[in-house]
Write a protein that holds these residues in place. Structure first.
Motif, PDB file in Angstrom:
ATOM      1  N   GLN A 225       0.877  -1.122  -0.003  1.00 23.67           N
ATOM      2  CA  GLN A 225       0.044   0.114  -0.063  1.00 23.67           C
ATOM      3  C   GLN A 225       0.957   1.154   0.133  1.00 23.67           C
ATOM      4  OE1 GLN A 225      -3.715  -0.339  -0.188  1.00 23.67           O
ATOM      5  NE2 GLN A 225      -2.759  -2.431  -0.225  1.00 23.67           N
ATOM      6  N   LEU A 226       2.171   1.111   0.110  1.00 24.59           N
ATOM      7  CA  LEU A 226       3.209   2.038   0.176  1.00 24.59           C
ATOM      8  C   LEU A 226       4.003   2.379  -0.982  1.00 24.59           C
ATOM      9  CD1 LEU A 226       4.101   1.670   4.026  1.00 24.59           C
ATOM     10  CD2 LEU A 226       2.559   3.664   2.971  1.00 24.59           C
ATOM     11  N   PRO A 227       4.057   3.238  -1.972  1.00 25.75           N
ATOM     12  CA  PRO A 227       4.806   3.364  -3.185  1.00 25.75           C
ATOM     13  C   PRO A 227       6.149   3.673  -2.554  1.00 25.75           C
ATOM     14  CG  PRO A 227       2.855   4.575  -3.427  1.00 25.75           C
ATOM     15  CD  PRO A 227       2.666   4.336  -1.852  1.00 25.75           C
ATOM     16  N   GLY A 228       7.027   2.832  -2.909  1.00 27.15           N
ATOM     17  CA  GLY A 228       8.338   2.866  -2.682  1.00 27.15           C
ATOM     18  C   GLY A 228       8.902   2.089  -1.615  1.00 27.15           C
ATOM     19  N   CYS A 229       7.744   1.244  -1.131  1.00 26.83           N
ATOM     20  CA  CYS A 229       8.192   0.657   0.117  1.00 26.83           C
ATOM     21  C   CYS A 229       9.270  -0.648  -0.187  1.00 26.83           C
ATOM     22  CB  CYS A 229       7.120  -0.145   0.762  1.00 26.83           C
ATOM     23  SG  CYS A 229       7.267  -1.196   2.127  1.00 26.83           S
ATOM     24  N   GLU A 230      10.317  -0.492   0.687  1.00 32.27           N
ATOM     25  CA  GLU A 230      11.420  -1.698   0.411  1.00 32.27           C
ATOM     26  C   GLU A 230      11.393  -2.871   1.486  1.00 32.27           C
ATOM     27  OE1 GLU A 230      15.118  -0.101  -0.673  1.00 32.27           O
ATOM     28  OE2 GLU A 230      14.199   1.566  -1.874  1.00 32.27           O
ATOM     29  N   GLY A 231      10.470  -2.443   2.473  1.00 33.91           N
ATOM     30  CA  GLY A 231      10.771  -3.503   3.783  1.00 33.91           C
ATOM     31  C   GLY A 231       9.586  -3.196   4.966  1.00 33.91           C
ATOM     32  N   VAL A 232       9.237  -3.872   5.629  1.00 32.56           N
ATOM     33  CA  VAL A 232       8.405  -3.756   6.713  1.00 32.56           C
ATOM     34  C   VAL A 232       9.009  -4.672   7.831  1.00 32.56           C
ATOM     35  CG1 VAL A 232       6.249  -3.414   7.815  1.00 32.56           C
ATOM     36  CG2 VAL A 232       6.749  -2.756   5.556  1.00 32.56           C
ATOM     37  N   GLY A 233       9.221  -4.226   9.137  1.00 35.35           N
ATOM     38  CA  GLY A 233       9.507  -5.173   9.929  1.00 35.35           C
ATOM     39  C   GLY A 233       8.800  -4.718  11.514  1.00 35.35           C
ATOM     40  N   LEU A 234       8.510  -5.767  12.330  1.00 35.80           N
ATOM     41  CA  LEU A 234       7.988  -5.614  13.418  1.00 35.80           C
ATOM     42  C   LEU A 234       8.905  -6.461  14.548  1.00 35.80           C
ATOM     43  CD1 LEU A 234       5.172  -4.807  14.516  1.00 35.80           C
ATOM     44  CD2 LEU A 234       4.572  -7.519  14.695  1.00 35.80           C
ATOM     45  N   SER A 235       9.065  -5.428  15.674  1.00 35.62           N
ATOM     46  CA  SER A 235      10.321  -5.763  16.706  1.00 35.62           C
ATOM     47  C   SER A 235       9.785  -5.669  18.010  1.00 35.62           C
ATOM     48  CB  SER A 235      11.466  -5.300  16.266  1.00 35.62           C
ATOM     49  OG  SER A 235      12.234  -5.629  15.056  1.00 35.62           O
ATOM     50  N   THR A 236      10.184  -6.004  19.043  1.00 32.96           N
ATOM     51  CA  THR A 236      10.161  -5.498  20.578  1.00 32.96           C
ATOM     52  C   THR A 236      11.277  -4.920  21.065  1.00 32.96           C
ATOM     53  OG1 THR A 236      10.378  -7.707  21.646  1.00 32.96           O
ATOM     54  CG2 THR A 236       8.362  -7.250  20.896  1.00 32.96           C
ATOM     55  N   TRP A 237      11.387  -3.774  21.821  1.00 30.73           N
ATOM     56  CA  TRP A 237      12.436  -3.245  22.463  1.00 30.73           C
ATOM     57  C   TRP A 237      12.000  -2.892  24.058  1.00 30.73           C
ATOM     58  CZ3 TRP A 237      17.512  -3.149  21.499  1.00 30.73           C
ATOM     59  CH2 TRP A 237      18.209  -2.519  22.233  1.00 30.73           C
ATOM     60  N   PRO A 238      12.611  -3.174  24.853  1.00 37.20           N
ATOM     61  CA  PRO A 238      14.072  -3.477  25.095  1.00 37.20           C
ATOM     62  C   PRO A 238      14.516  -4.851  25.004  1.00 37.20           C
ATOM     63  CG  PRO A 238      13.254  -3.063  27.310  1.00 37.20           C
ATOM     64  CD  PRO A 238      12.029  -2.604  26.191  1.00 37.20           C
ATOM     65  N   GLU A 239      13.575  -5.927  24.792  1.00 32.75           N
ATOM     66  CA  GLU A 239      13.963  -7.096  24.638  1.00 32.75           C
ATOM     67  C   GLU A 239      14.813  -7.416  23.564  1.00 32.75           C
ATOM     68  OE1 GLU A 239      10.933  -6.014  25.097  1.00 32.75           O
ATOM     69  OE2 GLU A 239       9.834  -7.046  26.452  1.00 32.75           O
ATOM     70  N   GLY A 240      14.663  -6.700  22.527  1.00 33.43           N
ATOM     71  CA  GLY A 240      15.529  -6.673  21.375  1.00 33.43           C
ATOM     72  C   GLY A 240      15.303  -8.003  20.500  1.00 33.43           C
ATOM     73  N   VAL A 241      13.873  -8.363  20.097  1.00 33.09           N
ATOM     74  CA  VAL A 241      13.557  -9.392  19.320  1.00 33.09           C
ATOM     75  C   VAL A 241      12.903  -8.982  18.267  1.00 33.09           C
ATOM     76  CG1 VAL A 241      11.743 -11.502  19.381  1.00 33.09           C
ATOM     77  CG2 VAL A 241      12.823 -10.767  21.737  1.00 33.09           C
ATOM     78  N   LEU A 242      13.309  -9.591  17.037  1.00 27.07           N
ATOM     79  CA  LEU A 242      12.765  -9.385  15.576  1.00 27.07           C
ATOM     80  C   LEU A 242      11.633 -10.262  15.578  1.00 27.07           C
ATOM     81  CD1 LEU A 242      12.658  -8.108  12.931  1.00 27.07           C
ATOM     82  CD2 LEU A 242      14.567  -9.718  12.296  1.00 27.07           C
TER      83      LEU A 242
ATOM     84  N   ALA B 296       9.683  -9.901   9.858  1.00 25.14           N
ATOM     85  CA  ALA B 296      10.188  -9.033   8.730  1.00 25.14           C
ATOM     86  C   ALA B 296      10.116  -9.365   7.366  1.00 25.14           C
ATOM     87  CB  ALA B 296      11.551  -8.483   9.247  1.00 25.14           C
ATOM     88  N   VAL B 297       9.988  -8.304   6.463  1.00 22.26           N
ATOM     89  CA  VAL B 297       9.966  -8.602   5.154  1.00 22.26           C
ATOM     90  C   VAL B 297      10.712  -7.563   4.544  1.00 22.26           C
ATOM     91  CG1 VAL B 297       7.654  -9.713   4.988  1.00 22.26           C
ATOM     92  CG2 VAL B 297       7.851  -7.142   4.521  1.00 22.26           C
ATOM     93  N   GLY B 298      11.397  -8.083   3.309  1.00 23.43           N
ATOM     94  CA  GLY B 298      12.295  -7.027   2.635  1.00 23.43           C
ATOM     95  C   GLY B 298      13.669  -6.692   3.385  1.00 23.43           C
ATOM     96  N   VAL B 299      14.042  -5.599   3.154  1.00 20.34           N
ATOM     97  CA  VAL B 299      15.305  -5.126   3.775  1.00 20.34           C
ATOM     98  C   VAL B 299      15.286  -5.104   5.259  1.00 20.34           C
ATOM     99  CG1 VAL B 299      15.903  -3.897   1.789  1.00 20.34           C
ATOM    100  CG2 VAL B 299      14.597  -2.548   3.654  1.00 20.34           C
ATOM    101  N   ALA B 300      14.071  -4.948   5.717  1.00 19.12           N
ATOM    102  CA  ALA B 300      13.694  -4.952   7.309  1.00 19.12           C
ATOM    103  C   ALA B 300      14.440  -5.851   8.030  1.00 19.12           C
ATOM    104  CB  ALA B 300      11.991  -4.484   7.578  1.00 19.12           C
ATOM    105  N   ALA B 301      14.562  -7.075   7.368  1.00 21.39           N
ATOM    106  CA  ALA B 301      15.058  -8.260   8.120  1.00 21.39           C
ATOM    107  C   ALA B 301      16.520  -8.057   8.825  1.00 21.39           C
ATOM    108  CB  ALA B 301      15.009  -9.478   7.418  1.00 21.39           C
ATOM    109  N   GLU B 302      17.130  -7.247   7.618  1.00 24.36           N
ATOM    110  CA  GLU B 302      18.576  -6.980   7.869  1.00 24.36           C
ATOM    111  C   GLU B 302      18.918  -5.380   8.849  1.00 24.36           C
ATOM    112  OE1 GLU B 302      22.864  -5.679   5.469  1.00 24.36           O
ATOM    113  OE2 GLU B 302      20.910  -6.495   4.347  1.00 24.36           O
ATOM    114  N   LEU B 303      17.852  -4.732   8.499  1.00 25.02           N
ATOM    115  CA  LEU B 303      18.152  -3.369   9.208  1.00 25.02           C
ATOM    116  C   LEU B 303      17.553  -3.261  10.435  1.00 25.02           C
ATOM    117  CD1 LEU B 303      17.583  -1.121   5.670  1.00 25.02           C
ATOM    118  CD2 LEU B 303      19.726  -1.803   6.855  1.00 25.02           C
ATOM    119  N   ASP B 304      16.622  -4.028  10.749  1.00 22.96           N
ATOM    120  CA  ASP B 304      15.917  -4.097  12.079  1.00 22.96           C
ATOM    121  C   ASP B 304      16.918  -4.723  13.027  1.00 22.96           C
ATOM    122  OD1 ASP B 304      13.536  -2.725  11.314  1.00 22.96           O
ATOM    123  OD2 ASP B 304      12.208  -4.162  11.871  1.00 22.96           O
ATOM    124  N   GLN B 305      17.326  -5.962  12.567  1.00 19.47           N
ATOM    125  CA  GLN B 305      18.358  -6.817  13.176  1.00 19.47           C
ATOM    126  C   GLN B 305      19.543  -5.833  13.662  1.00 19.47           C
ATOM    127  OE1 GLN B 305      17.448 -10.062  14.331  1.00 19.47           O
ATOM    128  NE2 GLN B 305      18.972  -9.281  16.004  1.00 19.47           N
TER     129      GLN B 305
END
Length: 222
Positions: free
Chosen positions: A21-38, A41-50
């Motif tokens: 639904q977002l033009p130019g979207c390259e990735g979306v992620g869902l994480s928890t913090w401060p637990e630090g759990v990914l 994620a889809v796309g580049v979010a897997a690497e960049l969120d981690q």
């Protein structure tokens, strides 16, 4: 840090839908913090969120710590990080990576989908029996409901979009060093005198949250 894999297909579909639904979207992620759990994620979010979780730095961590929307650049990508209510240990953070700086229309799409993604993650993890107990899940739902009610009160008092109302609540909570959910709950009580009935019993906010809510409400009517 390991990726938690509960309900991965449903979450992946939700994240894929948001990205579509977002033009130019390259990735979306869902994480928890401060637990630090990914969580997922889809796309580049897997690497960049981690990378942000591992370093303890970046828009994802800042959004969780300050309980507000944060935009910035990570790995050469524009990112929008949006925190949502979950458990008492911290919010779940939705990250959206774009080929351009976030625009108003992007924010509107994210605001519409984020509650569904965050709630789906909490429910799926509860059903998997990994983190949330029944009472914790009830509190998660209550916190989100009270934050949404407080946003509605602010919007009714001063006008403006939901994002601006949320920012006002966040700034008030930051100045007083009080949790956002406590300020929101206190505001609902200050204005309405009672909370909407729901499952379970909501914990009463601390006195400083009521003081903050009263000052905010008075400022909105100056």
């Amino acid at each position: 840090m390991n990726q938690v894999k509960f309900g991965p297909e449903l979450l992946s579909r939700l994240l894929d839908h948001l990205c579509s639904q977002l033009p130019g979207c390259e990735g979306v992620g869902l994480s928890t913090w401060p637990e630090g759990v990914l969580v997922q994620a889809v796309g580049v979010a897997a690497e960049l969120d981690q990378a942000q979780l591992d370093s303890g730095d970046g828009p994802l961590v800042e959004a969780s710590r300050d309980e507000r929307q944060v935009s910035g650049r990570v790995g050469g990508k524009e990112v929008l990080a949006v925190p949502g209510s979950w458990g008492d240990s911290g919010p779940v953070v939705l990250t959206v990576y774009l080929a351009h700086a976030p625009r108003l229309e992007d924010l509107k799409v994210v605001e519409e989908v984020e509650p569904l993604v965050a709630t789906a993650a909490a429910v799926l993890e509860f059903c998997a029996g990994e983190v949330l107990r029944a009472d914790e899940m009830v509190r998660m739902v209550q916190h989100r409901r009270y934050i949404e009610q407080a946003k509605g009160l602010v919007m009714g008092a001063r006008g403006g979009p939901p994002g601006e109302a949320f920012e006002l609540l966040v700034r008030a909570s930051q100045r007083a060093n009080v949790k956002l959910r406590d300020v929101a709950t206190a505001l609902v009580l200050v204005v309405g005198g009672e909370l909407e009935e729901g499952p379970g019993e909501a914990a009463s906010p601390p006195p400083v949250a009521f003081d903050t809510a009263r000052r905010l409400w008075e400022a909105l009517h100056v």
